[in-house]
Design a protein around this motif. Structure first.
Motif, short mmCIF file in Angstrom:
data_model
loop_
_atom_site.label_atom_id
_atom_site.label_comp_id
_atom_site.label_asym_id
_atom_site.label_seq_id
_atom_site.Cartn_x
_atom_site.Cartn_y
_atom_site.Cartn_z
N ASP A 155 137.46 7.10 2.34
CA ASP A 155 138.61 6.21 2.50
C ASP A 155 138.30 4.79 2.04
O ASP A 155 139.09 3.88 2.25
CB ASP A 155 139.05 6.19 3.97
N ARG A 156 137.13 4.59 1.41
CA ARG A 156 136.74 3.26 0.95
C ARG A 156 136.55 3.24 -0.56
O ARG A 156 136.41 4.28 -1.19
CB ARG A 156 135.43 2.83 1.65
N LYS A 157 136.54 2.05 -1.14
CA LYS A 157 136.37 1.90 -2.58
C LYS A 157 134.88 1.88 -2.89
O LYS A 157 134.30 0.85 -3.23
CB LYS A 157 137.06 0.63 -3.06
N ILE A 158 134.27 3.05 -2.76
CA ILE A 158 132.84 3.23 -2.98
C ILE A 158 132.66 4.27 -4.08
O ILE A 158 133.18 5.38 -3.99
CB ILE A 158 132.13 3.67 -1.69
N ASP A 159 131.96 3.89 -5.15
CA ASP A 159 131.69 4.83 -6.23
C ASP A 159 130.50 5.71 -5.83
O ASP A 159 129.43 5.21 -5.52
CB ASP A 159 131.37 4.09 -7.52
N VAL A 160 130.72 7.02 -5.87
CA VAL A 160 129.68 7.97 -5.50
C VAL A 160 129.17 8.68 -6.76
O VAL A 160 129.96 9.12 -7.59
CB VAL A 160 130.21 9.01 -4.49
N VAL A 161 127.86 8.75 -6.88
CA VAL A 161 127.21 9.44 -7.99
C VAL A 161 126.47 10.65 -7.42
O VAL A 161 125.75 10.52 -6.43
CB VAL A 161 126.20 8.50 -8.70
N VAL A 162 126.65 11.80 -8.04
CA VAL A 162 126.01 13.03 -7.55
C VAL A 162 125.25 13.69 -8.69
O VAL A 162 125.82 14.01 -9.74
CB VAL A 162 127.04 14.02 -6.96
N ASP A 163 123.95 13.89 -8.48
CA ASP A 163 123.11 14.61 -9.43
C ASP A 163 122.58 15.84 -8.70
O ASP A 163 121.57 15.80 -8.01
CB ASP A 163 121.96 13.72 -9.91
N ALA A 164 123.31 16.94 -8.83
CA ALA A 164 122.97 18.19 -8.14
C ALA A 164 123.42 19.35 -9.01
O ALA A 164 123.93 19.15 -10.12
CB ALA A 164 123.64 18.23 -6.77
N THR A 165 123.25 20.56 -8.50
CA THR A 165 123.54 21.73 -9.32
C THR A 165 124.47 22.72 -8.60
O THR A 165 124.64 22.67 -7.38
CB THR A 165 122.24 22.48 -9.69
N LYS A 166 125.08 23.58 -9.39
CA LYS A 166 125.87 24.72 -8.92
C LYS A 166 126.84 24.35 -7.80
O LYS A 166 127.56 23.37 -7.90
CB LYS A 166 124.92 25.86 -8.50
N ASP A 167 126.87 25.15 -6.71
CA ASP A 167 127.86 24.95 -5.66
C ASP A 167 127.69 23.61 -4.97
O ASP A 167 128.67 23.01 -4.50
CB ASP A 167 127.78 26.08 -4.63
N LEU A 168 126.46 23.11 -4.89
CA LEU A 168 126.22 21.81 -4.28
C LEU A 168 127.03 20.74 -4.99
O LEU A 168 127.58 19.83 -4.35
CB LEU A 168 124.73 21.48 -4.35
N LEU A 169 127.13 20.86 -6.31
CA LEU A 169 127.92 19.91 -7.09
C LEU A 169 129.40 20.26 -7.07
O LEU A 169 130.25 19.38 -6.86
CB LEU A 169 127.40 19.89 -8.53
N LYS A 170 129.72 21.52 -7.27
CA LYS A 170 131.13 21.92 -7.29
C LYS A 170 131.86 21.53 -6.01
O LYS A 170 133.02 21.09 -6.05
CB LYS A 170 131.22 23.45 -7.47
N ASN A 171 131.20 21.66 -4.89
CA ASN A 171 131.86 21.46 -3.60
C ASN A 171 132.20 20.01 -3.31
O ASN A 171 132.97 19.73 -2.39
CB ASN A 171 131.01 22.03 -2.47
N VAL A 172 131.62 19.06 -4.06
CA VAL A 172 131.93 17.64 -3.81
C VAL A 172 132.97 17.11 -4.79
O VAL A 172 133.42 15.96 -4.64
CB VAL A 172 130.67 16.76 -3.87
#
Length: 301
Positions: A155-172
């Motif tokens: 709910d905040r103006k925070i840029d999120v970066v995700v470096d992960a694989t497969k379902d771990l990445l898909k689910n976010v």
């Protein structure tokens, strides 16, 4: 402020041998080094080397954990780790001889109360902050921990970066992360296929955008990188010439370089250049790249 999260930091004990590793025998090394890291800490280190202040979050334990905290602080990074009551942070053994052999340790168990302490720290992030989540999840953490963390700041103006694989990445992806960074093989694995051409990579990166990702950065080792930006633009870049000495931390360096480049220029094209320079500079070094090495490669791209 930029925040990185490292669930399972480690000391990498690198042993160099000129001969072949002989199982069941006494082997002697030529040299040894220790490197302190973990994917989030690697990102923090490159960010700091490029002049960006940041805070490293995560968990540490035992005497090895204390050494990791000291190392992070010595680099000028604010270490805000939660100290676990039992166990010790990992020591990974990397044997570099005629072939490379690795023994990666499991790391300490992370109890629920420690997890909640991390969540409380995440809740304190403010609009304009950047949160970088990188790496796999230890088996003592719930499989949806990335989702739970991102939900805390959704709910905040925070840029999120995700470096992960497969379902771990898909689910976010439903939380619309600012940047995700699969490599070309990981991108194919997410769709149970093998991607061979730039066109195929672009098509599947856009599928991830349709699922929620804003920017998709695809690393391709010696073949360079591609960025499918939220503006609808595609950027493609090769890699500079150099001798590869080390693959550990190159992907983390690319993430850090991309964020540094974007914050400094506001340009996705320049961010891709800085990310490529950072990843390559680390690959050409024994340890994570210095700011000077990154800048030199960036200026020549």
């Amino acid at each position: 402020m930029i925040y990185t999260v490292t669930f399972n930091p480690a000391i990498d004990y690198v042993v160099r041998m000129s001969s072949e590793l002989l199982p069941g025998m006494t082997n002697r090394s030529n040299s040894e080094e220790c490197y302190f890291g973990g994917k989030g800490i690697n990102v923090s280190t490159i960010l700091k080397n490029l002049g960006l202040e940041n805070t490293a979050l995560g968990f540490t334990a035992g005497f090895t954990g204390k050494a990791i905290v000291e190392s992070v602080n010595s680099k000028g990074i604010l270490a805000d780790f939660i100290e676990l009551p039992e166990g010790m942070s990992r020591i990974n053994v990397k044997i570099k001889g005629q072939a490379e052999t690795e023994i990666n340790a499991q790391g300490p168990k992370i109890p629920e109360d420690a997890q909640n302490k991390l969540f409380d720290k995440i809740k304190e992030l403010k609009d304009g902050d950047i949160l970088i989540l990188a790496g796999s999840i230890p088996n003592s953490l719930p499989s949806d921990v990335y989702e739970r963390i991102i939900a805390l700041v959704a709910d905040r103006k925070i840029d999120v970066v995700v470096d992960a694989t497969k379902d771990l990445l898909k689910n976010v992806l439903k939380y619309h992360p600012f940047l995700i960074k699969p490599n070309n093989h990981e991108l194919g694995e997410m769709f149970d296929t093998v991607l061979k051409t730039d066109e195929e990579l672009e098509i599947h990166a856009k599928k991830l955008q349709e699922m929620g990702a804003r920017n998709v950065l695809i690393s391709m080792a010696g073949d360079g990188a591609m960025l499918i930006a939220e503006t609808g633009e595609k950027f493609r870049i090769g890699v500079p010439k150099g001798k590869v000495r080390n693959s550990v931390g190159a992907g983390d360096s690319m993430v850090a370089g991309f964020i540094a480049g974007y914050l400094k220029t506001g340009s996705y094209e320049e961010a891709l250049k800085m990310g490529t320079a950072a990843g390559s500079a680390t690959a050409f070094s024994d340890d994570l790249a210095t700011g000077e090495a990154i800048t030199q490669l960036y200026q020549n791209l």
